[in-house]
Design a protein around this motif. Structure first.
Motif, mmCIF file in Angstrom:
data_model
loop_
_atom_site.group_PDB
_atom_site.id
_atom_site.type_symbol
_atom_site.label_atom_id
_atom_site.label_comp_id
_atom_site.label_asym_id
_atom_site.label_seq_id
_atom_site.Cartn_x
_atom_site.Cartn_y
_atom_site.Cartn_z
ATOM 1 N N LEU A 1 -3.658 10.651 2.144
ATOM 2 C CA LEU A 1 -4.664 10.283 3.143
ATOM 3 C C LEU A 1 -4.720 8.770 3.332
ATOM 4 C CD1 LEU A 1 -7.493 12.762 2.105
ATOM 5 C CD2 LEU A 1 -5.951 12.953 4.062
ATOM 6 N N TRP A 2 -4.579 8.067 2.245
ATOM 7 C CA TRP A 2 -4.576 6.615 2.288
ATOM 8 C C TRP A 2 -3.373 6.098 3.077
ATOM 9 C CZ3 TRP A 2 -2.607 3.154 -2.085
ATOM 10 C CH2 TRP A 2 -2.909 1.816 -1.819
ATOM 11 N N GLY B 1 0.818 -1.213 0.000
ATOM 12 C CA GLY B 1 0.000 0.000 0.000
ATOM 13 C C GLY B 1 0.844 1.252 0.000
ATOM 14 N N ALA B 2 1.907 1.260 0.794
ATOM 15 C CA ALA B 2 2.789 2.429 0.835
ATOM 16 C C ALA B 2 3.495 2.625 -0.500
ATOM 17 C CB ALA B 2 3.802 2.280 1.958
ATOM 18 N N ALA B 3 3.960 1.536 -1.103
ATOM 19 C CA ALA B 3 4.626 1.647 -2.407
ATOM 20 C C ALA B 3 3.668 2.171 -3.475
ATOM 21 C CB ALA B 3 5.189 0.293 -2.824
ATOM 22 N N LEU B 4 2.448 1.685 -3.462
ATOM 23 C CA LEU B 4 1.452 2.150 -4.424
ATOM 24 C C LEU B 4 1.102 3.613 -4.183
ATOM 25 C CD1 LEU B 4 -0.072 0.951 -6.789
ATOM 26 C CD2 LEU B 4 -1.835 0.205 -5.228
ATOM 27 N N ALA B 5 0.990 4.016 -2.922
ATOM 28 C CA ALA B 5 0.672 5.409 -2.605
ATOM 29 C C ALA B 5 1.805 6.344 -3.016
ATOM 30 C CB ALA B 5 0.390 5.552 -1.114
ATOM 31 N N VAL B 6 3.046 5.942 -2.766
ATOM 32 C CA VAL B 6 4.186 6.768 -3.187
ATOM 33 C C VAL B 6 4.203 6.914 -4.691
ATOM 34 C CG1 VAL B 6 6.709 6.800 -3.337
ATOM 35 C CG2 VAL B 6 5.601 6.331 -1.151
ATOM 36 N N THR B 7 3.912 5.843 -5.396
ATOM 37 C CA THR B 7 3.848 5.904 -6.862
ATOM 38 C C THR B 7 2.770 6.885 -7.315
ATOM 39 O OG1 THR B 7 4.564 3.616 -6.990
ATOM 40 C CG2 THR B 7 3.541 4.533 -8.949
#
Length: 125
Positions: free
Chosen positions: A25-26, A7-13
């Protein structure tokens, strides 16, 4: 690990590619979930052993192995689906990635639970 790391990797992307505030926010929601899961696991691992004899020590060991199952980290990936279904705040083109993330996180959790149940049934018999 899949829920929080993925989730963190996807959010950073998402933040890097589109400057999405939604992704920040996510990440906050994922961080809150990580704190809750860590609190459950730390509580289980640091709790003193309450055992008077070998049988009660064995029961304590069994309970320590079953309690982390309650943490359910994949639960914190599910709000992404609710957001995908109700709003359109995520950056364009990321919906399939978000759905794949939730499927992988929940699938890994379900596979772990099935494996845990199988192992528990074989130990019990």
């Amino acid at each position: 690990m899949i829920t929080f790391g993925g989730g963190a990797a996807l959010a950073v992307t998402m933040v890097v590619s589109s400057g999405s505030v939604w992704a920040l926010l996510w990440v906050g929601l994922l961080a809150l979930g990580a704190v809750v899961v860590a609190a459950v696991l730390i509580g289980v691992l640091t709790r003193p052993v309450l055992a008077d004899d070998e049988l009660s020590r064995s029961v304590d060991g069994i309970l320590r192995r079953t309690e982390p199952v309650r943490a359910l980290p994949a639960f914190y990936a599910l709000p992404v689906l609710a957001d995908l279904a109700t709003t359109n705040r995520q950056p364009p083109g990321f919906a399939p990635w978000l759905i794949a993330y939730v499927v992988i996180a929940v699938g890994a959790q379900a596979a772990g639970l099935v494996q845990y149940r199988r192992r528990a049934l074989t130990v019990a018999t």
